[in-house]
Design a protein around this motif. Structure first.
Motif, PDB file in Angstrom:
ATOM      1  N   LEU A  95       0.821  -1.220   0.000  1.00  0.00           N
ATOM      2  CA  LEU A  95       0.000   0.000   0.000  1.00  0.00           C
ATOM      3  C   LEU A  95       0.854   1.268   0.000  1.00  0.00           C
ATOM      4  CD1 LEU A  95      -2.561  -1.086   2.743  1.00  0.00           C
ATOM      5  CD2 LEU A  95      -2.974  -0.995   0.273  1.00  0.00           C
ATOM      6  N   ALA A  96       2.113   1.144   0.405  1.00  0.00           N
ATOM      7  CA  ALA A  96       2.979   2.327   0.464  1.00  0.00           C
ATOM      8  C   ALA A  96       3.678   2.581  -0.870  1.00  0.00           C
ATOM      9  CB  ALA A  96       4.013   2.155   1.574  1.00  0.00           C
ATOM     10  N   ASP A  97       3.519   1.661  -1.810  1.00  0.00           N
ATOM     11  CA  ASP A  97       4.167   1.828  -3.116  1.00  0.00           C
ATOM     12  C   ASP A  97       3.275   2.718  -3.993  1.00  0.00           C
ATOM     13  OD1 ASP A  97       5.539   1.654  -5.488  1.00  0.00           O
ATOM     14  OD2 ASP A  97       5.899  -0.510  -5.333  1.00  0.00           O
ATOM     15  N   VAL A  98       3.372   4.007  -3.747  1.00  0.00           N
ATOM     16  CA  VAL A  98       2.491   4.977  -4.408  1.00  0.00           C
ATOM     17  C   VAL A  98       3.315   5.914  -5.277  1.00  0.00           C
ATOM     18  CG1 VAL A  98       0.860   6.883  -4.042  1.00  0.00           C
ATOM     19  CG2 VAL A  98       0.839   4.906  -2.502  1.00  0.00           C
ATOM     20  N   GLN A  99       3.022   5.921  -6.561  1.00  0.00           N
ATOM     21  CA  GLN A  99       3.722   6.839  -7.460  1.00  0.00           C
ATOM     22  C   GLN A  99       2.831   7.992  -7.906  1.00  0.00           C
ATOM     23  OE1 GLN A  99       5.569   4.642 -10.663  1.00  0.00           O
ATOM     24  NE2 GLN A  99       7.028   3.637  -9.294  1.00  0.00           N
ATOM     25  N   THR A 100       1.524   7.817  -7.766  1.00  0.00           N
ATOM     26  CA  THR A 100       0.614   8.913  -8.108  1.00  0.00           C
ATOM     27  C   THR A 100       1.005  10.128  -7.270  1.00  0.00           C
ATOM     28  OG1 THR A 100      -1.170   7.391  -8.630  1.00  0.00           O
ATOM     29  CG2 THR A 100      -1.814   9.640  -8.072  1.00  0.00           C
ATOM     30  N   LYS A 101       1.110  11.261  -7.961  1.00  0.00           N
ATOM     31  CA  LYS A 101       1.608  12.451  -7.267  1.00  0.00           C
ATOM     32  C   LYS A 101       0.488  13.451  -7.028  1.00  0.00           C
ATOM     33  CE  LYS A 101       6.418  12.957  -8.736  1.00  0.00           C
ATOM     34  NZ  LYS A 101       6.632  12.214  -9.969  1.00  0.00           N
ATOM     35  N   ALA A 102       0.594  14.157  -5.894  1.00  0.00           N
ATOM     36  CA  ALA A 102      -0.289  15.289  -5.656  1.00  0.00           C
ATOM     37  C   ALA A 102       0.615  16.488  -5.382  1.00  0.00           C
ATOM     38  CB  ALA A 102      -1.185  15.021  -4.462  1.00  0.00           C
ATOM     39  N   GLU A 103       0.612  17.431  -6.309  1.00  0.00           N
ATOM     40  CA  GLU A 103       1.494  18.597  -6.147  1.00  0.00           C
ATOM     41  C   GLU A 103       0.684  19.812  -5.773  1.00  0.00           C
ATOM     42  OE1 GLU A 103       3.505  18.215  -9.905  1.00  0.00           O
ATOM     43  OE2 GLU A 103       5.347  17.558  -8.879  1.00  0.00           O
ATOM     44  N   LYS A 104       1.233  20.539  -4.855  1.00  0.00           N
ATOM     45  CA  LYS A 104       0.565  21.735  -4.376  1.00  0.00           C
ATOM     46  C   LYS A 104       0.604  22.809  -5.456  1.00  0.00           C
ATOM     47  CE  LYS A 104      -0.951  23.059  -0.191  1.00  0.00           C
ATOM     48  NZ  LYS A 104      -0.893  22.962   1.247  1.00  0.00           N
ATOM     49  N   SER A 105      -0.565  23.446  -5.639  1.00  0.00           N
ATOM     50  CA  SER A 105      -0.621  24.551  -6.594  1.00  0.00           C
ATOM     51  C   SER A 105      -1.486  25.620  -5.932  1.00  0.00           C
ATOM     52  CB  SER A 105      -1.235  24.050  -7.903  1.00  0.00           C
ATOM     53  OG  SER A 105      -1.709  25.109  -8.681  1.00  0.00           O
ATOM     54  N   GLY A 106      -0.796  26.570  -5.272  1.00  0.00           N
ATOM     55  CA  GLY A 106      -1.535  27.539  -4.460  1.00  0.00           C
ATOM     56  C   GLY A 106      -2.194  26.809  -3.308  1.00  0.00           C
ATOM     57  N   VAL A 107      -3.502  26.967  -3.153  1.00  0.00           N
ATOM     58  CA  VAL A 107      -4.202  26.226  -2.089  1.00  0.00           C
ATOM     59  C   VAL A 107      -4.701  24.877  -2.590  1.00  0.00           C
ATOM     60  CG1 VAL A 107      -4.914  28.266  -0.776  1.00  0.00           C
ATOM     61  CG2 VAL A 107      -6.372  27.417  -2.634  1.00  0.00           C
ATOM     62  N   ASP A 108      -4.601  24.678  -3.889  1.00  0.00           N
ATOM     63  CA  ASP A 108      -5.109  23.435  -4.491  1.00  0.00           C
ATOM     64  C   ASP A 108      -4.016  22.372  -4.593  1.00  0.00           C
ATOM     65  OD1 ASP A 108      -7.592  24.640  -4.874  1.00  0.00           O
ATOM     66  OD2 ASP A 108      -6.980  25.462  -6.820  1.00  0.00           O
ATOM     67  N   TYR A 109      -4.460  21.172  -5.012  1.00  0.00           N
ATOM     68  CA  TYR A 109      -3.530  20.089  -5.332  1.00  0.00           C
ATOM     69  C   TYR A 109      -3.810  19.648  -6.759  1.00  0.00           C
ATOM     70  CZ  TYR A 109      -2.541  19.505  -0.321  1.00  0.00           C
ATOM     71  OH  TYR A 109      -2.176  19.692   0.988  1.00  0.00           O
ATOM     72  N   VAL A 110      -2.746  19.232  -7.440  1.00  0.00           N
ATOM     73  CA  VAL A 110      -2.913  18.677  -8.789  1.00  0.00           C
ATOM     74  C   VAL A 110      -2.463  17.216  -8.752  1.00  0.00           C
ATOM     75  CG1 VAL A 110      -2.233  18.846 -11.206  1.00  0.00           C
ATOM     76  CG2 VAL A 110      -2.564  20.931  -9.843  1.00  0.00           C
ATOM     77  N   LEU A 111      -3.385  16.310  -9.099  1.00  0.00           N
ATOM     78  CA  LEU A 111      -3.115  14.869  -9.021  1.00  0.00           C
ATOM     79  C   LEU A 111      -2.791  14.298 -10.392  1.00  0.00           C
ATOM     80  CD1 LEU A 111      -6.102  13.675  -6.759  1.00  0.00           C
ATOM     81  CD2 LEU A 111      -3.875  14.529  -6.057  1.00  0.00           C
ATOM     82  N   SER A 112      -1.727  13.497 -10.428  1.00  0.00           N
ATOM     83  CA  SER A 112      -1.353  12.834 -11.679  1.00  0.00           C
ATOM     84  C   SER A 112      -0.882  11.417 -11.384  1.00  0.00           C
ATOM     85  CB  SER A 112      -0.205  13.578 -12.370  1.00  0.00           C
ATOM     86  OG  SER A 112      -0.600  14.888 -12.663  1.00  0.00           O
ATOM     87  N   GLY A 113      -1.386  10.496 -12.158  1.00  0.00           N
ATOM     88  CA  GLY A 113      -0.966   9.115 -11.995  1.00  0.00           C
ATOM     89  C   GLY A 113      -2.091   8.172 -12.366  1.00  0.00           C
ATOM     90  N   MET A 114      -1.882   6.878 -12.052  1.00  0.00           N
ATOM     91  CA  MET A 114      -2.914   5.901 -12.407  1.00  0.00           C
ATOM     92  C   MET A 114      -3.151   4.939 -11.259  1.00  0.00           C
ATOM     93  SD  MET A 114      -3.181   3.504 -15.723  1.00  0.00           S
ATOM     94  CE  MET A 114      -2.936   1.927 -14.930  1.00  0.00           C
ATOM     95  N   LYS A 115      -4.395   4.680 -10.981  1.00  0.00           N
ATOM     96  CA  LYS A 115      -4.758   3.701  -9.966  1.00  0.00           C
ATOM     97  C   LYS A 115      -5.289   2.451 -10.660  1.00  0.00           C
ATOM     98  CE  LYS A 115      -3.818   5.509  -6.188  1.00  0.00           C
ATOM     99  NZ  LYS A 115      -2.424   5.344  -5.705  1.00  0.00           N
ATOM    100  N   SER A 116      -4.781   1.305 -10.236  1.00  0.00           N
ATOM    101  CA  SER A 116      -5.069   0.044 -10.932  1.00  0.00           C
ATOM    102  C   SER A 116      -6.182  -0.741 -10.255  1.00  0.00           C
ATOM    103  CB  SER A 116      -3.825  -0.840 -10.924  1.00  0.00           C
ATOM    104  OG  SER A 116      -2.775  -0.207 -11.596  1.00  0.00           O
ATOM    105  N   VAL A 117      -6.931  -1.444 -11.085  1.00  0.00           N
ATOM    106  CA  VAL A 117      -7.917  -2.414 -10.619  1.00  0.00           C
ATOM    107  C   VAL A 117      -8.707  -1.849  -9.421  1.00  0.00           C
ATOM    108  CG1 VAL A 117      -8.334  -4.875 -10.180  1.00  0.00           C
ATOM    109  CG2 VAL A 117      -6.252  -4.184 -11.344  1.00  0.00           C
ATOM    110  N   VAL A 118      -9.330  -0.708  -9.674  1.00  0.00           N
ATOM    111  CA  VAL A 118     -10.118  -0.051  -8.636  1.00  0.00           C
ATOM    112  C   VAL A 118     -11.512  -0.682  -8.621  1.00  0.00           C
ATOM    113  CG1 VAL A 118     -11.072   2.144  -7.836  1.00  0.00           C
ATOM    114  CG2 VAL A 118      -8.830   2.088  -8.991  1.00  0.00           C
ATOM    115  N   PHE A 119     -11.814  -1.408  -7.552  1.00  0.00           N
ATOM    116  CA  PHE A 119     -13.100  -2.111  -7.476  1.00  0.00           C
ATOM    117  C   PHE A 119     -14.245  -1.094  -7.487  1.00  0.00           C
ATOM    118  CE2 PHE A 119     -10.390  -5.132  -4.791  1.00  0.00           C
ATOM    119  CZ  PHE A 119     -10.031  -5.872  -5.902  1.00  0.00           C
ATOM    120  N   GLY A 120     -15.249  -1.384  -8.289  1.00  0.00           N
ATOM    121  CA  GLY A 120     -16.427  -0.519  -8.334  1.00  0.00           C
ATOM    122  C   GLY A 120     -16.218   0.775  -9.104  1.00  0.00           C
TER     123      GLY A 120
END
Lengths: 377, 398
Positions: free
Chosen positions: A134-159
């Motif tokens: 669960l700690a092997d996370v490459q998806t990034k969340a970068e701060k942009s002002g007060v917001d965050y910008v998320l980039s990456g891919m999540k695999s086999v997300v149930f539902g």
């Protein structure tokens, strides 16, 4: 010490049993999982009316204050019918992440919607390289002002195909595979930059690859403190292990019943094949495997909310190891004892076997949890 | 005593490998690589290519029209064909019907059928099991009644591998209900294009179509297509049991699957490392590889015995048990290696009809279906329980 269900829990069990008996004959389920969506909106609303969707949540956020034992009761019965509605993804995984990681405001806003059946969640925690870590996370969340910008891919997300909101793990700091620096974010499924490639899974359920391509979320999408989401994620997955253990126990029970009935009635060499000692002993071992699994699922339901995280980890991993052993044995031998008919798509046994096999491929397999159990014991 | 291959033998292996590389059609090779179900036409196309070369029946002697390979060559030919990506053949013709015709057939039958078996011009399947006659084969009911110089066949056969790819069936039928049940069984060669034959697919839980059920409604079979006498069926079936060499094919299949497993382990990651460096997984791989070495050596011993015309007997059951266990274990490890990517499943991909991209690593999409399919290996062709009964009785006298 008390291994009996309370009166209310018995009533809950009876109501789930009735639902499964009425709506989940093998033919009914086949038709349902073959539809595009793979489950029934009507049944989902029924779950809401019956109080099953709000069950595990605290009363002050719109739930019914159920314990992991209630979740066990529901999922064991679901397992007997291989219920296909996204209960685990929305209630156990998504709802669990809200409970263990969400802010009070997020819980108060979202949990009532979940309980009413108007909001479906999905938890994105695996990635292409992550395997079960669960700690092997490459998806990034970068701060942009007060917001965050998320980039990456999540695999086999149930539902994923029918989720309205995702909860995803993303890295706001730390190195690859560090537990620190992982944050959980709420992301609307229709937010700009989110794309979902949905598909059926082997067991007839639905999952999807969720791509986050520069998805902008506000600070209110962050769950808990920045960089400290791992604990909530790990706890959520441990709860999911307890819940799916109960589902597996239900599936094993149905599969054992079916197999026992088959060897009592299938005749070869002038007698029911259940008269052959080699098959009797096999069936006895399957019976034992189910009993052991049931014991461990009960243990997990009673210990998973232990305040000591190590006790929780021990309970979850030991249970998952047992489920891996029992589900594999019961699944494989149910097919073997049925012979050819067990191999066919139009017979129920194989579908139970497939679900059991996929439970083993979720949240860490037997080997993974044996190592984890060793490390925390 | 030695089990090394000479330079000549290794050169022979190279020759077979080169032939396969040059002649295995790219579209078929690609489908085999990706685990996609082959069509009837594709199965037959490759069998005919081998047949034309004279290599469809690697186990046949020259006097019978085969290539007359030495023991080592038989082993190496089979191995080189599989390791270079060829599909599994529908080899009931060369492995079962052919040897039976050579042992029990009339000259007319041999002349009519053997040449087309050798070239794969005609593909055969085996009609043994019935809904009520699985492990207890002698219970079979599919009946053949004599009417002039024809038998009239009525009943059903089930679990028939690749019947949809075949022209003819080698079938066990009941010609008498009077005698002891084993004695009323007769061997007939049934033309699957004859009026009254219906073949229905059985879809297995991996989504594939390999098995079939056939229904016979007053199907007329000339008496000239009976092998041996009426009531000889059981004897012939037992003869085949002792000469069953097709399990050796799985030694090479296992080797190919092991290679695939290693490729997966080299690419999959666990905690940033290759799965191939994960001590727990490496131990499982080593255990499997050791099993495979034992079955390979056993297969070579049996091949040597068979080639020296020593009956294989009960040892064939040992081979089936162990080689199929290894086959199942290898598929289980491939699925385990996939972790979450063992879960996505779109039937179109298995059947080669998908119009979407596969979501995970290419090499993983068939791992779960193949695992489920592999479970049949301890059921089909005599279940593990039956093989152990045979060993208890015939090898140990219990």
């Amino acid at each position: 010490m008390d291994f009996e269900l309370s009166e209310d829990q018995v009533l809950l069990q009876e109501s789930v049993t009735r639902f499964v008996a009425d709506n989940y004959s093998f033919e009914q389920r086949r038709k349902l999982v073959d539809t595009d969506q793979g489950y029934s909106d009507k049944q989902w609303s029924q779950f809401a009316e019956l109080g099953w969707l709000g069950m595990p949540f605290a009363e002050d956020v719109g739930g019914y204050g159920g314990t992991p034992v209630e979740t066990m009761v529901v999922l064991e019965e679901f397992g007997k019918g291989l219920v296909a509605e996204p209960y685990i993804s929305t209630i156990v995984l998504g709802g669990g992440a809200l409970v263990h990681g969400g802010t009070a405001a997020q819980q108060q806003e979202l949990i009532p919607q979940v309980a009413e059946g108007n909001l479906k969640l999905a938890l994105g925690f695996a990635e292409r390289q992550s395997r079960y870590n669960l700690a092997d996370v490459q998806t990034k969340a970068e701060k942009s002002g007060v917001d965050y910008v998320l980039s990456g891919m999540k695999s086999v997300v149930f539902g994923a195909p029918t989720a309205n909101k995702f909860i995803v793990s993303a890295r706001t700091g730390g190195a690859a595979r560090d537990e620190g620096g992982i944050s959980l974010f709420l992301v609307d499924a229709d937010a700009s930059g989110v794309s979902v490639r949905g598909y059926p899974t082997v067991d007839g359920m639905r999952a999807g690859e969720v791509t986050l391509d520069g998805v902008k979320v506000g600070a209110d999408a962050l769950m808990g403190a920045e960089g400290e989401g791992f604990g909530a994620l790990e706890t959520t997955i441990d709860y999911a292990i307890a819940a799916t253990a109960a589902e597996a126990v239900g599936a094993m029970s149905a599969l054992n019943d079916m197999t026992l009935e088959y060897i009592k009635t299938r005749e070869q060499f002038g007698q029911p094949i259940g008269k052959f000692q080699v098959l009797q002993h096999r069936m006895v071992d399957m019976f034992i495997a189910h009993e052991e699994a049931k014991s461990m699922a009960m243990m997990a339901a009673m210990r998973i909310d232990d305040e000591d995280p190590n006790e929780r980890r021990k309970a979850a991993s030991a249970t998952k190891v047992q489920i891996a052993k029992s589900a594999r044995f019961v699944g494989q031998q149910a097919i073997q004892l049925h012979g050819g008919i067990g191999m066919t798509d139009e017979y129920a046994a194989g579908h139970y076997f497939k679900r059991l096999t996929m439970i083993d491929r979720s949240y860490g397999d037997g080997d993974y949890h044996l190592a984890r159990f060793g490390a925390v014991s | 005593m030695h089990m090394n291959f000479s330079a000549d033998e290794l050169a022979f292996e190279q020759k077979v490998a080169a032939f396969v590389s040059e002649n295995l059609p790219a579209d078929i090779k690609d489908k085999v690589d990706r685990g996609i179900e082959l069509t009837r036409e594709e199965v037959r196309r490759w069998m005919e290519i081998l047949g034309q070369k004279g290599w469809a029946a690697t186990n046949w002697d020259k006097k019978d029209g085969g290539p007359g390979f030495t023991i080592a060559e038989k082993f190496l030919a089979e191995d080189a064909i599989f390791m270079n990506g060829a599909p599994k053949m529908v080899h009931f013709g060369t492995r079962m019907v052919g040897p039976v015709l050579l042992a029990f057939g009339t000259d007319a039958q041999k002349a009519k059928y053997v040449p087309k078996i050798l070239t794969s011009e005609e593909v055969w399947c085996q009609g043994y099991s019935e809904p009520q006659a699985g492990s207890d084969l002698a219970q079979l009911q599919c009946s053949a009644e004599l009417d002039g110089d024809e038998y009239v066949v009525n009943g059903t056969k089930i679990w028939t591998t690749s019947a949809h790819c075949a022209d003819r069936m080698f079938a066990l039928v009941r010609t008498s209900k009077e005698a002891r049940k084993q004695e009323g069984i007769t061997c007939l060669l049934i033309d699957l294009k004859a009026p009254g034959v219906e073949i229905r697919p059985i879809i297995t839980l991996d989504g594939k179509h390999v098995f079939n059920q056939e229904f016979f409604d007053n199907v007329r079979v000339p008496v000239s297509d009976r092998i041996g006498e009426e009531g000889d069926g059981w004897k012939i079936a037992k003869f085949l049991l002792g000469h069953e060499r097709s399990n050796a094919t799985y030694v090479s299949m296992n080797k190919r699957n092991l290679r695939k497993l290693k490729e997966i382990m080299a690419d999959q990651r666990a905690d940033g490392e290759r799965l191939a460096d994960d001590p727990g997984f490496v131990r499982k791989l080593a255990d499997l590889e050791q099993d495979m070495l034992a079955t390979t050596t056993m297969a070579m011993r049996q091949l040597a015995a068979a080639s020296a015309d020593k009956p294989v007997g009960a040892e064939a059951s040992i081979m089936k048990l162990r080689v199929m266990d290894a086959y199942k274990q290898c598929h289980e490890l491939m699925m385990e290696a996939g972790a979450y990517y063992a879960q996505p499943f779109e039937r179109g991909h298995i059947r080669g009809e998908a119009n979407t991209e596969w979501v995970g690593p290419d090499y993983l999409y068939r791992m779960s279906p193949d695992y489920f399919e592999s479970r049949a290996m301890s059921i089909a062709g005599g279940s593990h329980e039956i093989q152990k009964d045979i060993l208890a009785k015939r090898a140990l006298g219990l």
